[in-house]
Design a protein around this motif. Structure first.
Motif, PDB file in Angstrom:
ATOM      1  N   ALA A 212       0.825  -1.199   0.000  1.00 14.14           N
ATOM      2  CA  ALA A 212       0.000   0.000   0.000  1.00 14.14           C
ATOM      3  C   ALA A 212       0.866   1.260   0.000  1.00 14.14           C
ATOM      4  CB  ALA A 212      -0.914   0.001   1.225  1.00 14.14           C
ATOM      5  N   ASN A 213       0.334   2.315  -0.616  1.00 16.71           N
ATOM      6  CA  ASN A 213       0.950   3.646  -0.634  1.00 16.71           C
ATOM      7  C   ASN A 213       2.249   3.740  -1.424  1.00 16.71           C
ATOM      8  OD1 ASN A 213      -0.284   3.357   2.464  1.00 16.71           O
ATOM      9  ND2 ASN A 213      -0.924   5.173   1.355  1.00 16.71           N
TER      10      ASN A 213
ATOM     11  N   LEU B 122      -1.276  -1.619  -8.623  1.00 20.45           N
ATOM     12  CA  LEU B 122      -2.561  -1.641  -7.930  1.00 20.45           C
ATOM     13  C   LEU B 122      -3.184  -0.252  -7.869  1.00 20.45           C
ATOM     14  CD1 LEU B 122      -1.599  -3.846  -4.842  1.00 20.45           C
ATOM     15  CD2 LEU B 122      -2.385  -4.606  -7.103  1.00 20.45           C
TER      16      LEU B 122
ATOM     17  N   MET C 136      -5.449   0.474  -5.626  1.00 20.75           N
ATOM     18  CA  MET C 136      -5.638   0.602  -4.174  1.00 20.75           C
ATOM     19  C   MET C 136      -6.947   1.269  -3.801  1.00 20.75           C
ATOM     20  SD  MET C 136      -1.684   1.240  -2.912  1.00 20.75           S
ATOM     21  CE  MET C 136      -1.316   2.551  -4.097  1.00 20.75           C
TER      22      MET C 136
ATOM     23  N   ASP D  11      -7.966  -4.288  -6.744  1.00 15.73           N
ATOM     24  CA  ASP D  11      -6.565  -4.710  -6.789  1.00 15.73           C
ATOM     25  C   ASP D  11      -6.432  -6.153  -7.276  1.00 15.73           C
ATOM     26  OD1 ASP D  11      -5.796  -2.219  -5.906  1.00 15.73           O
ATOM     27  OD2 ASP D  11      -5.667  -2.810  -3.805  1.00 15.73           O
TER      28      ASP D  11
ATOM     29  N   TYR E 198       0.873  -5.080   2.133  1.00 15.56           N
ATOM     30  CA  TYR E 198      -0.540  -5.247   1.769  1.00 15.56           C
ATOM     31  C   TYR E 198      -0.702  -6.126   0.530  1.00 15.56           C
ATOM     32  CZ  TYR E 198      -4.787  -3.873  -0.768  1.00 15.56           C
ATOM     33  OH  TYR E 198      -5.941  -3.882  -1.516  1.00 15.56           O
TER      34      TYR E 198
ATOM     35  N   SER F 263      -9.552   7.743   1.585  1.00 14.18           N
ATOM     36  CA  SER F 263      -8.165   7.368   1.296  1.00 14.18           C
ATOM     37  C   SER F 263      -7.240   7.941   2.371  1.00 14.18           C
ATOM     38  CB  SER F 263      -7.739   7.866  -0.084  1.00 14.18           C
ATOM     39  OG  SER F 263      -7.768   9.286  -0.133  1.00 14.18           O
TER      40      SER F 263
ATOM     41  N   ALA G 179      -4.249   5.214  -0.579  1.00 13.81           N
ATOM     42  CA  ALA G 179      -4.886   3.900  -0.519  1.00 13.81           C
ATOM     43  C   ALA G 179      -6.187   4.029   0.267  1.00 13.81           C
ATOM     44  CB  ALA G 179      -3.963   2.883   0.140  1.00 13.81           C
TER      45      ALA G 179
ATOM     46  N   ASN H 119      -9.439  -1.045   2.667  1.00 12.03           N
ATOM     47  CA  ASN H 119      -8.661  -2.214   2.236  1.00 12.03           C
ATOM     48  C   ASN H 119      -8.163  -3.030   3.422  1.00 12.03           C
ATOM     49  OD1 ASN H 119      -9.073  -1.214  -0.296  1.00 12.03           O
ATOM     50  ND2 ASN H 119      -6.940  -0.654  -0.684  1.00 12.03           N
TER      51      ASN H 119
END
Length: 231
Positions: A15-16, A41, A43, A49, A71, A125, A156, A160
């Motif tokens: 992630a990120n 992705l 996200m 994803d 992630y 997000s 992200a 999630n």
């Protein structure tokens, strides 16, 4: 390179960040004649994803080894149910079980990574605060690389982390795990516990959360060994 039953490798980032976190591992694997693809992705949701990874899987010619960092472990746990995926490699990654989320796992073993380290926006997000990213996510990187990654973050979806896995692919397929012994995001204790219950083949690497960037030699070696061990 020894003859490998699995020649195709798909890498999934955390992630990120984006797929460039895998560049050094990609270089090492392609030098060993593996066919390596890196998923990007959105996200926006775990479902989105998984669809993004599925596009990469659909372009492969033959069986695939699916690899996730952070992630990305959540994503490959679901995407890995594709019949062409023959094994999964978790690199300092979440390895959730069916009905389990990344948030559930984080809550089970404390780490320095906590909600107060995030900036959450009205659309749901989030970004990781720069100081926290550098010290917790980017530990083990050169300072300039950690700062660049912090300032190049992609947003992200907070949802999630709460996504419950529909069916954990590792329950039916072999898995490998690279444990980051200096990880400040997913506690090493948690990584070991997830790998043990999955009966994964485990390698411990002295490094932080972004192992693909900080320890590409060891990570690439584990991925190559996994591909070569599968029948």
């Amino acid at each position: 390179m020894a003859a490998a039953d699995v020649h195709n490798i798909v890498l999934v980032h955390g992630a990120n960040v984006d797929g460039t976190t895998w560049r050094a591992v990609y270089d090492r694997l392609t030098a060993r004649d593996f066919h390596v693809t890196i998923a990007q992705l959105p996200m926006t949701s775990v479902e989105d994803d998984v669809v993004a990874v599925q596009r990469n899987l659909d372009t492969q010619d033959g069986p695939v080894l699916l690899v996730g960092n952070s992630y990305g472990g959540v994503v490959i746990t679901e995407a890995g149910n594709d019949p062409n995926v023959k094994g999964l490699v978790y690199v300092a990654a979440f390895q959730p079980d069916t009905g389990e989320s990344a948030s559930d796992l984080l809550a089970s073993v404390s780490s320095a990574f906590s909600p107060d380290k995030l900036t959450i926006f009205d659309d749901g997000s989030y970004l990781i605060n720069e100081d926290a990213f550098v010290s917790l996510v980017g530990n083990g990187l050169f300072a300039e690389d950690a700062l660049f990654a912090a300032r190049a973050q992609a947003g992200a979806n907070t949802a999630n982390m709460a996504h419950k896995i529909d069916a954990a692919a590792w329950r039916a397929k072999p898995s490998w795990a690279a444990i980051a012994t200096e990880d400040h995001v997913i506690a090493p204790e948690l990584q070991r516990r997830m790998a043990k219950r999955a009966r994964a083949t485990v390698v411990e690497i002295e490094g932080g959360h972004l192992l693909p960037m900080a320890n590409p030699d060891e990570v690439a070696e584990l991925i190559a060994q996994a591909a070569e061990e599968m029948n």
